[in-house]
Structure formats: C-alpha cells, structure tokens
Scaffold this active site. Structure first.
Site, PDB file in Angstrom:
ATOM      1  N   HIS A  54       3.798  -2.556   3.321  1.00  0.00           N
ATOM      2  CA  HIS A  54       3.266  -0.440   2.754  1.00  0.00           C
ATOM      3  C   HIS A  54       5.112  -0.655   1.776  1.00  0.00           C
ATOM      4  O   HIS A  54       6.239  -0.760   2.143  1.00  0.00           O
ATOM      5  CB  HIS A  54       3.250   0.393   3.680  1.00  0.00           C
ATOM      6  N   ASP A  61       0.938  -1.319   0.021  1.00  0.00           N
ATOM      7  CA  ASP A  61       0.175  -0.151   0.304  1.00  0.00           C
ATOM      8  C   ASP A  61       0.567   1.077   0.400  1.00  0.00           C
ATOM      9  O   ASP A  61       1.628   1.779   0.582  1.00  0.00           O
ATOM     10  CB  ASP A  61      -0.513   0.399   1.197  1.00  0.00           C
TER      11      ASP A  61
END
Length: 257
Positions: A219, A65
């Site tokens: 992430h 992400d």
C-alpha cells in the site's frame, strides 16, 4: 488495425522504452521485462484464484493499493525511480480525483495505473449488487478523468483489484463481461498492520523466498511501506529477483476479412 499488428506495436514500444532506459539504469535493480497481459477473462493471484501470471522463478510484479496520497506516494515513486523499477498502482477513485497530479506522475514515470473502486467499500461483496457496480464504474471514470482528463465507456487500463479481496461470483462475472481483468495477489506485506519498516521487510522477504515468485501487494498509503521500500529493492537485487512490469494488451477488434 488488425489486433496482431496492434499487439506488435505495443511490444515494440515497450521494448524501445526499456532499451532507451537501460543505459541510465546500469547498476540498479531495474525492470527486467514488460509483460503484456490480455484482460479478457483474467483472474490471477493464488491467494484468491487457482492461477497467476506466467512468471519465471524469481520474477515479481510490484503492486500498490489505495493511493494516491501526498504524504506517502511521492516517496514511493522517488524510490522506484531511483532503482528504475516500474510498478502497478491500483488507485481509489476519490483519491485519484483529489490528487490528479500524482496519478499523472505515476503514468509519466512509466507505471501502470489500474483501479480499486471509487470509495473502497469493505467489501463490495457485502453491499447490494447495484451499489457495488456503481462504485466500481464511478471509480473507473474518476481514475481516467484524473489520469487522462476524460473518461470513456471503458477504462483505459482494464485491470481491477477488489478492496479487501471481497469479490462475489456475480461481480466477477460482471467484470468478465466488461472485459476487465481481476488481480488478486500471490503474497502481501500485511502492511495494513502496524509494524516497523525492518519488521515488514523481514516478513515480506520471508514470504517471497518461500513463494519464489509472484504478484506482491503493498500500500503506497502506508508510511512504514514507504520507509521500507528502499531496503526491499536492495534485497531483491541482492537475492537475484527480477521485476516484471505489466501492461494491458490492446483491445480486441474484429478480424480483417
């Protein structure tokens, strides 16, 4: 074209790409299979929904992400390429617009580029509905322009993840009506919390060994994740985990009479 024929073509292309790369990936973790996912009504990830993807024991889907970010995303991509692993990147529209070269690199290297809103509000459920929808749609357009040079009425890849997992029934219904599949996660690395790469590796492997399979959330904007990733892929291979790459099924069309 009839939807069954279109799906067969997608599967053939995916199989061909996997076979073409197999020789180059000998001895590496690799990507074990491609899972074609119908986005219609899709809501998966047991941290958020009752169901998840149809994964076998010790199969994982790697997702990242918040990118792309020049300080960290290239390192993540380099590590994935070294092990012949393909992942899904849920990109933020403003980051995609700022770094279209990285979005296009993700696609060129075989990854799936999906969507994570335009500005990453915390959370979309906590702002007015019309503003939340506008942020989602603006993100779709920014991502597609960065990736493909143009945007259309619907995103090319109809996969979305809510920032901070902040969904509401109204927003979920909106995305369902738009034919957008919603991804949560089955486990995550908690890499929004500062920790060393070794600490993060220990944490995520313990969670994965407990779950046995699933959609994993990282992430690619976190330096500790970029540094941890090589050891994580080694650990997956050593423990017999297999990476599954997700792609969207082709759009549905009216049946041929």
């Amino acid at each position: 074209m009839h939807p069954v024929i279109r799906l067969a073509l997608v599967l053939a292309v995916c199989a061909g790409a996997t076979a073409a790369r197999a020789g180059d990936c000998d001895g590496r973790l690799g990507t074990s299979r491609v899972l074609v996912v119908d986005p219609a009504g899709l809501q998966v990830g047991t941290k958020h929904f009752p169901q998840t993807l149809d994964l076998a024991d010790r199969e994982v889907v790697l997702t990242f992400d918040d990118g792309p970010l020049p300080a960290t995303t290239p390192s993540v991509l380099k590590t994935l390429a070294r092990e012949c692993v393909r992942a899904t990147f849920f990109v933020i529209g403003r980051n995609a617009a700022a770094h279209p070269d990285l979005v296009r690199r993700e696609i060129a290297e075989g990854h799936t580029v999906a969507h994570h809103s335009m500005t990453h509000p915390m959370t979309l459920a906590d702002i007015p509905y019309d503003k939340a929808v506008a942020d989602i749609e603006k993100g779709f357009r920014a991502d597609d322009r960065a990736a493909y040079g143009a945007s259309g009425a619907a995103p090319r890849v109809p996969f979305f993840r809510f920032p901070g997992f902040g969904a509401s029934p109204e927003l979920l219904d909106y995305l369902k009506q738009r034919g957008i599949g919603v991804f949560g996660a089955d486990l995550w690395a908690s890499d929004w919390n500062p920790m060393t790469p070794d600490e993060q590796l220990t944490l995520v492997m313990a969670r994965l060994d407990h779950a046995g399979r699933g959609i994993i959330l990282f992430h690619d904007t976190r330096g500790q994740t970029a540094k941890m990733l090589p050891a994580f892929l080694v650990a997956l291979k050593e423990k017999g985990y297999r990476v599954v790459h997700i792609v969207p099924a082709p759009p549905r069309t009216a049946a041929v009479q």
